[in-house]
Design a protein around this motif. Structure first.
Motif: not given
Lengths: 357, 199
Positions: B140-158
Motif C-alpha cells: 500500500i502506497i500512501l500518496a498523501l500531502g507532505a504537510d502536517v495534515e498529510g503526515e498525521t494521516t499517514a502516521l495514523y494509517l501506517a
C-alpha cells in the motif's frame, strides 16, 4: 543566501512605492552609518520598516500589513538592490508578489531572510524583562537567518502543535490520532531543539562579551537555554498527560523553551536595573548581527529606531565603537544629538523625500 | 438605482458560489449564458444535472463512478496487489496521468485535521480496513500531502495498514523532474537530500 564580494557592496539602493507616507522614495545608501533625521510623522521609521518588510515580510510596528499602504492607495512595493541581488516585495489586499533577481519567488520561505537585517527598537528591553515568547521569536529569527531550512521546520512545528491542541480541546478521545500528532510534534520539536541548542553557546559567548564591552567590563551577564525537550531522552509525554487533559493544551515542546539571562547569578529581568536591562537588550541584538555575519560572511543591515537616547553617554560611546564600519547601519533620530561623526551620512526625511544634509 | 432582474441576479449569485469565481467573473459568465444561443445553457444545465444524478462514489475505492464500481476497480488488467491511498478523487487522476501506476486506489475523502473537525470517522478509513481484510494487497502506497495534515494521516494509517501484513510505503519528496537545483525551494532540497538514492 546572499554572499557578495565586498567590492559589490558599494551601495544599498532602496525604493519605496506607496509605502506609509511615502508616495515614492528612492535612496542610494553607501556602506556606512546613515542617520535619518526629521520631525515626527515624516516617515523616518517607515524607511526602516520597509527594509524590515523586505527582510521578514512583516512590519515591526503593526500586525496589519494593510496599514503600510499609503493613504487612499491599494498596494505598496519595496525594492532593494544590494551587491548583485535585487529583491522586490509587492503587497495588495488580493495578494503578495515576491521577486528575486527578476524571477518570481512562489514560497515566502524562500524569500524570508534573504535580505538579512537586525532590528534595534526602544521596546527591545522586553527581550530581557518580557515573557519567553519574545526571546523564542528572537532566537528563531536569528537561526532562520543563518539556516534557511529552519523556518519551514518552525512552521511545521507550529502547525502540528495547533492541530494537537485542537485534538486536546476536543477531549483527546481518539488516542491514535493523538499519538500521530504527538509523534509529529516530537519530530519537528526535536529538530527545533537541536538548532536552538546549537546556537546557544556561540550566542551566550557573544552576548557576554558585548555586555562587557558596552558596560566597560563591569557587568557579567550569562545566557542559558532552558529547553522543554531533552536531546538525550525521548519526551516523557505520559508525565504531562493529566495536565494536558485539564488545560487542553500541549505542555511539552519548544513552544515552552526559554533563555535565562542572569547577572552575577541573579535573573536580570527581575533584579537588573533599567540601564543594565537596556544594555543587555542591545547586546542581544549586536550578538545577533555578529552570528549572522559569521555564517553569511557579511553583516546584516542594522535597523536602529531611535535607540541611542535611552543609553547613558558612556554606553552610547561604547555602542558607537562596536558598530562595524563595513556594515549598512540605518539609524533614525528626531535630530542630531551629537552622536554623529564626520564620516557618517546625514539625511533629512520628509514624505517622499530623503535629502542629504 | 436599476439592477438586473431577480432571476439574473440569482444566476450571478449561484455562479459566485463556485471556487475561483469572483463577482465580476460571475457577472461575465451569466451575461454570456444569457446572450448565447439557448443550446449552450441547456447543455450546461443538462451536464450538471446528469453529473449530480449519475456520478456516485465507487463502492470499493471511493473514486467517481457511474455505476457501483469505477472504471479502475472494474478493470481486470489492473494490478490488485498494489494500492495507492489518496486524499481526494482528483488525486487519482493526477496519478493516472503520470502513467506510472497500474494498481488500485482508495480515496479517503480528506485528511485528519482536528482544527477543521475532521477525525477518522469523517474519512473512508473503515471501508479501507474492510477492503484490506477482504482483498489482502501486498503493498500500500500512501500518496498523501507532505504537510502536517498529510503526515498525521499517514502516521495514523501506517500501523493499521501494516497490521494487515501489507508492505506500507510513502511517496518520496524531492526535486521536480527536469528541474535544476536553483528551482527547488530549500525545504524540498532538504527532503531530496535526506531521501537520496545510491547510484
Amino acid at each position: 543566501m546572499l554572499h557578495h564580494p565586498m567590492s559589490d557592496l558599494a551601495a544599498l539602493h532602496l525604493r519605496l512605492f506607496q509605502f506609509r507616507c511615502h508616495e515614492e522614495l528612492r535612496v542610494e545608501l553607501p556602506v556606512g552609518r546613515h542617520f535619518f533625521f526629521g520631525s515626527n510623522g515624516q516617515g523616518k521609521t517607515s524607511v526602516l520598516e520597509a527594509v524590515y518588510f523586505l527582510s521578514r515580510l512583516r512590519s515591526f510596528r503593526t500586525a496589519q500589513t494593510r496599514e503600510l499602504v499609503c493613504w487612499q492607495r491599494d498596494c505598496f512595493r519595496v525594492e532593494a538592490k544590494l551587491g548583485g541581488t535585487a529583491l522586490s516585495a509587492t503587497w495588495s489586499a488580493t495578494g503578495r508578489e515576491l521577486v528575486m533577481d527578476g524571477k518570481p519567488v512562489a514560497s515566502a520561505v524562500d524569500f524570508w531572510g534573504q535580505f538579512a537585517t537586525v532590528l534595534f527598537i526602544g521596546e527591545d528591553r522586553e527581550l530581557v524583562t518580557g515573557s519567553g515568547a519574545g526571546r523564542r521569536n528572537w532566537v528563531d529569527g536569528l537561526i532562520a537567518q543563518r539556516e534557511p531550512g529552519y523556518l519551514a521546520t518552525a512552521q511545521h512545528y507550529a502547525r502540528a502543535l495547533k492541530q494537537r491542541n485542537a485534538w486536546l480541546r476536543q477531549g483527546g478521545e481518539d488516542r491514535r490520532v493523538g499519538e500521530s500528532l504527538t509523534q509529529l510534534v516530537t519530530e519537528h520539536g526535536l529538530a527545533m531543539t537541536r538548532a536552538r541548542q546549537a546556537i546557544t553557546e556561540p550566542l551566550a559567548c557573544a552576548v557576554s562579551e558585548t555586555v562587557r564591552a558596552l558596560s566597560g567590563e563591569r557587568d557579567a551577564v550569562t545566557l542559558r537555554y532552558r529547553s522543554s525537550f531533552s536531546l538525550e531522552a525521548a519526551p516523557d509525554w505520559a508525565s504531562v498527560a493529566v495536565g494536558e487533559q485539564r488545560f487542553q493544551a500541549t505542555l511539552l515542546g519548544p513552544h515552552r523553551d526559554d533563555w535565562i539571562l542572569e547577572r552575577h547569578g541573579k535573573p536580570l529581568g527581575k533584579f537588573g536595573s533599567e540601564g543594565q536591562q537596556r544594555t543587555t537588550a542591545l547586546a542581544l541584538r549586536l550578538a545577533e548581527a555578529q552570528l549572522i555575519r559569521e555564517r553569511r560572511g557579511q553583516w546584516p543591515v542594522f535597523l536602529m529606531d531611535d535607540v541611542a537616547p535611552q543609553l547613558d553617554e558612556n554606553r552610547q560611546a561604547a555602542l558607537r565603537a562596536l558598530l562595524p564600519a563595513e556594515a549598512f547601519i540605518l539609524i533614525t533620530a528626531p535630530e542630531d544629538r551629537g552622536w554623529t561623526m564626520a564620516q557618517d551620512f546625514r539625511w533629512m526625511v520628509s514624505p517622499s523625500a530623503c535629502l542629504p544634509q | 438605482m436599476a439592477d438586473y432582474p431577480p432571476a439574473f441576479q440569482e444566476l450571478i449569485a449561484a455562479l459566485r458560489q463556485l471556487p475561483s469565481v469572483g463577482p465580476r467573473s460571475a457577472e461575465r459568465l451569466a451575461l454570456y449564458l444569457l446572450e448565447s444561443p439557448p443550446v449552450v445553457s441547456q447543455r450546461l444545465a443538462t451536464a450538471i444535472a446528469d453529473c449530480r444524478q449519475r456520478i456516485v462514489p465507487c463502492e470499493r475505492c471511493g473514486f467517481y463512478a457511474e455505476g457501483p464500481l469505477c472504471t479502475i476497480c472494474s478493470d481486470d488488467k489492473r494490478d490488485r496487489q498494489v494500492w495507492c491511498v489518496v486524499e481526494q478523487p482528483s488525486d487519482v487522476l493526477k496519478l493516472e496521468k503520470s502513467g506510472s501506476f497500474r494498481g488500485l486506489y482508495h480515496v479517503l475523502g480528506g485528511r485528519l485535521s482536528p482544527l477543521d473537525g475532521v477525525g477518522p470517522e469523517q474519512l473512508r478509513i473503515g471501508s479501507l480496513q474492510a477492503r484490506l481484510e477482504a482483498e489482502k494487497p501486498a503493498e500500500i502506497i500512501l500518496a498523501l500531502g507532505a504537510d502536517v495534515e498529510g503526515e498525521t494521516t499517514a502516521l495514523y494509517l501506517a500501523p493499521i495498514l501494516k497490521s494487515s501484513g501489507a508492505r506500507v510505503t510513502r511517496l518520496a519528496t524531492g526535486l521536480p523532474a527536469g528541474g535544476g537545483l536553483e528551482f527547488a525551494d530549500s525545504v524540498t532540497l532538504g527532503y531530496a537530500l535526506s531521501g537520496r538514492r545510491e547510484l
